[in-house]
Design a protein around this motif. Structure first.
Motif, PDB file in Angstrom:
ATOM      1  N   ALA A   9      22.183 -11.196 -15.579  1.00 37.38           N
ATOM      2  CA  ALA A   9      21.586 -11.733 -16.846  1.00 37.38           C
ATOM      3  C   ALA A   9      20.025 -11.765 -16.719  1.00 37.38           C
ATOM      4  CB  ALA A   9      21.966 -13.117 -17.194  1.00 37.38           C
ATOM      5  N   SER A  10      19.629 -11.075 -15.601  1.00 42.91           N
ATOM      6  CA  SER A  10      18.034 -11.100 -15.410  1.00 42.91           C
ATOM      7  C   SER A  10      17.548  -9.763 -15.921  1.00 42.91           C
ATOM      8  CB  SER A  10      17.856 -11.014 -13.828  1.00 42.91           C
ATOM      9  OG  SER A  10      18.497  -9.852 -13.156  1.00 42.91           O
ATOM     10  N   ARG A  33      21.512 -11.692  -9.048  1.00 45.40           N
ATOM     11  CA  ARG A  33      21.368 -11.966  -7.617  1.00 45.40           C
ATOM     12  C   ARG A  33      19.851 -11.999  -7.290  1.00 45.40           C
ATOM     13  NH1 ARG A  33      20.417  -6.767  -5.037  1.00 45.40           N
ATOM     14  NH2 ARG A  33      20.322  -4.895  -6.292  1.00 45.40           N
ATOM     15  N   THR A  34      18.792 -11.910  -8.354  1.00 47.61           N
ATOM     16  CA  THR A  34      17.424 -11.843  -7.846  1.00 47.61           C
ATOM     17  C   THR A  34      16.895 -13.092  -8.557  1.00 47.61           C
ATOM     18  OG1 THR A  34      17.218  -9.384  -8.180  1.00 47.61           O
ATOM     19  CG2 THR A  34      15.306 -10.718  -8.291  1.00 47.61           C
ATOM     20  N   ALA A  35      16.777 -14.275  -7.934  1.00 45.01           N
ATOM     21  CA  ALA A  35      16.351 -15.364  -8.296  1.00 45.01           C
ATOM     22  C   ALA A  35      15.024 -15.499  -9.298  1.00 45.01           C
ATOM     23  CB  ALA A  35      16.096 -16.592  -7.017  1.00 45.01           C
ATOM     24  N   GLY A  36      13.944 -14.942  -8.781  1.00 46.38           N
ATOM     25  CA  GLY A  36      12.816 -14.760  -9.233  1.00 46.38           C
ATOM     26  C   GLY A  36      12.592 -14.186 -10.773  1.00 46.38           C
ATOM     27  N   ALA A  37      13.432 -13.150 -11.181  1.00 45.62           N
ATOM     28  CA  ALA A  37      13.926 -12.687 -12.379  1.00 45.62           C
ATOM     29  C   ALA A  37      14.654 -13.466 -13.122  1.00 45.62           C
ATOM     30  CB  ALA A  37      14.286 -11.126 -12.325  1.00 45.62           C
ATOM     31  N   LEU A  38      15.654 -14.138 -12.631  1.00 48.01           N
ATOM     32  CA  LEU A  38      16.601 -14.953 -13.259  1.00 48.01           C
ATOM     33  C   LEU A  38      15.961 -16.239 -14.024  1.00 48.01           C
ATOM     34  CD1 LEU A  38      19.578 -14.876 -14.031  1.00 48.01           C
ATOM     35  CD2 LEU A  38      19.923 -16.178 -11.956  1.00 48.01           C
ATOM     36  N   GLU A  39      14.950 -16.699 -12.990  1.00 46.34           N
ATOM     37  CA  GLU A  39      14.128 -17.989 -13.512  1.00 46.34           C
ATOM     38  C   GLU A  39      13.251 -17.780 -14.586  1.00 46.34           C
ATOM     39  OE1 GLU A  39      14.701 -20.959 -12.746  1.00 46.34           O
ATOM     40  OE2 GLU A  39      15.648 -21.037 -10.795  1.00 46.34           O
ATOM     41  N   ASP A  40      12.534 -16.314 -14.484  1.00 44.73           N
ATOM     42  CA  ASP A  40      11.601 -15.972 -15.387  1.00 44.73           C
ATOM     43  C   ASP A  40      12.421 -15.970 -16.911  1.00 44.73           C
ATOM     44  OD1 ASP A  40       9.527 -16.025 -13.774  1.00 44.73           O
ATOM     45  OD2 ASP A  40       9.777 -13.789 -13.614  1.00 44.73           O
ATOM     46  N   VAL A  41      13.617 -15.473 -16.959  1.00 45.44           N
ATOM     47  CA  VAL A  41      14.342 -15.471 -18.255  1.00 45.44           C
ATOM     48  C   VAL A  41      14.789 -16.775 -18.672  1.00 45.44           C
ATOM     49  CG1 VAL A  41      16.534 -14.449 -19.065  1.00 45.44           C
ATOM     50  CG2 VAL A  41      15.327 -12.851 -17.498  1.00 45.44           C
ATOM     51  N   LEU A  56      22.210 -19.563 -11.779  1.00 45.09           N
ATOM     52  CA  LEU A  56      23.124 -19.378 -10.697  1.00 45.09           C
ATOM     53  C   LEU A  56      23.107 -18.268 -10.192  1.00 45.09           C
ATOM     54  CD1 LEU A  56      25.547 -20.663  -9.425  1.00 45.09           C
ATOM     55  CD2 LEU A  56      27.083 -19.859 -11.156  1.00 45.09           C
ATOM     56  N   VAL A  57      22.122 -18.200  -8.811  1.00 47.39           N
ATOM     57  CA  VAL A  57      21.938 -16.793  -8.139  1.00 47.39           C
ATOM     58  C   VAL A  57      23.194 -16.412  -7.318  1.00 47.39           C
ATOM     59  CG1 VAL A  57      20.345 -16.078  -6.333  1.00 47.39           C
ATOM     60  CG2 VAL A  57      19.552 -17.688  -8.103  1.00 47.39           C
ATOM     61  N   ALA A  58      23.570 -15.376  -7.708  1.00 51.22           N
ATOM     62  CA  ALA A  58      24.919 -14.945  -6.924  1.00 51.22           C
ATOM     63  C   ALA A  58      24.816 -13.428  -6.925  1.00 51.22           C
ATOM     64  CB  ALA A  58      26.103 -15.480  -7.468  1.00 51.22           C
ATOM     65  N   ASP A  59      25.429 -12.839  -5.714  1.00 48.36           N
ATOM     66  CA  ASP A  59      25.679 -11.444  -5.378  1.00 48.36           C
ATOM     67  C   ASP A  59      26.994 -11.190  -5.439  1.00 48.36           C
ATOM     68  OD1 ASP A  59      25.976  -8.750  -4.889  1.00 48.36           O
ATOM     69  OD2 ASP A  59      24.654  -9.124  -2.945  1.00 48.36           O
ATOM     70  N   LEU A  60      27.339 -10.495  -7.002  1.00 48.07           N
ATOM     71  CA  LEU A  60      28.824 -10.359  -7.132  1.00 48.07           C
ATOM     72  C   LEU A  60      29.582  -9.472  -6.277  1.00 48.07           C
ATOM     73  CD1 LEU A  60      28.867 -11.080 -10.809  1.00 48.07           C
ATOM     74  CD2 LEU A  60      29.197 -12.556  -9.106  1.00 48.07           C
ATOM     75  N   SER A  61      28.989  -8.552  -5.338  1.00 44.82           N
ATOM     76  CA  SER A  61      29.685  -8.038  -4.401  1.00 44.82           C
ATOM     77  C   SER A  61      30.065  -8.965  -3.260  1.00 44.82           C
ATOM     78  CB  SER A  61      28.709  -6.748  -3.914  1.00 44.82           C
ATOM     79  OG  SER A  61      27.465  -7.049  -3.133  1.00 44.82           O
ATOM     80  N   VAL A  62      29.643 -10.119  -3.160  1.00 41.86           N
ATOM     81  CA  VAL A  62      29.923 -10.748  -1.978  1.00 41.86           C
ATOM     82  C   VAL A  62      31.137 -11.728  -2.421  1.00 41.86           C
ATOM     83  CG1 VAL A  62      29.011 -12.808  -0.616  1.00 41.86           C
ATOM     84  CG2 VAL A  62      27.463 -10.879  -1.025  1.00 41.86           C
ATOM     85  N   THR A  63      32.284 -12.004  -1.642  1.00 47.09           N
ATOM     86  CA  THR A  63      33.533 -12.711  -2.320  1.00 47.09           C
ATOM     87  C   THR A  63      32.931 -14.297  -2.259  1.00 47.09           C
ATOM     88  OG1 THR A  63      34.651 -11.361  -1.057  1.00 47.09           O
ATOM     89  CG2 THR A  63      35.545 -13.510  -1.488  1.00 47.09           C
ATOM     90  N   ASP A  64      32.375 -14.919  -1.259  1.00 49.01           N
ATOM     91  CA  ASP A  64      31.831 -16.282  -1.581  1.00 49.01           C
ATOM     92  C   ASP A  64      30.862 -16.635  -2.664  1.00 49.01           C
ATOM     93  OD1 ASP A  64      33.280 -16.862   0.733  1.00 49.01           O
ATOM     94  OD2 ASP A  64      31.489 -16.920   1.879  1.00 49.01           O
TER      95      ASP A  64
END
Length: 253
Positions: A9-10, A33-41, A56-64
């Motif tokens: 969504a960033s 996965r990019t906190a700064g750009a996500l917070e700006d949006v 919600l900051v998350a890298d969807l290539s990471v299972t956790d």
């Protein structure tokens, strides 16, 4: 207020989905996965439209990280009404020339993460109703490396799930744009204007989003938001794979 969770969504179509839904006064959960750009949006949408926006900051290539997003989708105390699986990226080379770890990460984001998030959303939505939008591509209708295969999976699964879960009042729609003006191609290292694609084939992101939301609201399993791309898909179904794959190598949708 209805709540929508949007991955990727960033920027690009994800940010455009967020903007259009905020315009319609939906509350949002934005994932990237990019906190700064996500917070700006998020800050922009809160200020302009007065809606609640959760980040919600998350890298969807990471299972956790995928599991954290899935848990949010399953939170019955604060339900999500619309899931938009939009996160994704392209790879610059053909399959045999890409690093295999990059190809596996590509598969995880496009297919595994989308599947896990759909599973979580369905667990919460069945019975009360809801919508799932999977951002696919017209590339899913033609033969071209793993990107095409991933998008084909999303289209096929959406078609099945839209029928299977209709009785639970859940619709599943694969939105399949063609070449769209976003940052997608730039992130692959392709300079704007150098993709080798005629101007007539480029779509506006806002038009794609509005058409996709309209088709999802109508319960369609597949949305191709352009008459010219509907014609291209129909033509591609009549041509042999050797022809369509050769044409597809000229650019990336």
């Amino acid at each position: 207020m209805p709540t929508a969770l949007i991955t990727g969504a960033s920027a690009g179509l994800g940010a455009e989905f967020a903007r259009e839904l905020a315009r319609r006064q939906a509350d949002l959960i934005l994932v990237a996965r990019t906190a700064g750009a996500l917070e700006d949006v998020a800050a922009e949408l809160r200020s302009e439209f007065g809606v609640a926006v959760e980040v919600l900051v998350a890298d969807l290539s990471v299972t956790d990280d995928v599991q954290r997003v899935a848990e949010r989708l399953g939170d019955a105390s604060d339900p999500v009404h619309l899931l938009i699986n939009n996160a994704g990226f392209g790879l610059p080379l053909q399959f045999a020339d890409n690093d295999i770890d990059d190809e596996v990460r590509h598969l995880r984001v496009h297919v595994e993460a989308s599947m896990r998030l759909m599973h979580a959303a369905l667990g919460s939505m069945r019975g009360r109703g809801g919508r799932i939008i999977n951002v696919a591509s017209v590339a899913g209708f033609i033969s071209r490396s793993t990107y095409s295969a991933c998008k084909s999976w999303l289209i096929g699964f959406s078609r099945w799930a839209n029928v299977e879960y209709a009785s639970d009042r859940v619709s599943v729609t694969a939105v399949c744009p063609g070449f769209t003006h976003t940052t997608f191609h730039e992130r692959m290292g392709l300079a704007p204007g150098h993709e080798g694609i005629p101007g007539l084939l480029w779509l506006d992101a806002r038009d794609v989003v509005r058409a996709g939301l309209r088709d999802a609201a109508q319960g369609k399993a597949v949305s191709i938001p352009s008459l010219r791309y509907k014609a291209i898909v129909a033509l591609a179904s009549l041509l042999p794979s050797s022809v369509t794959s050769g044409v597809a190598r000229r650019g990336r949708v």
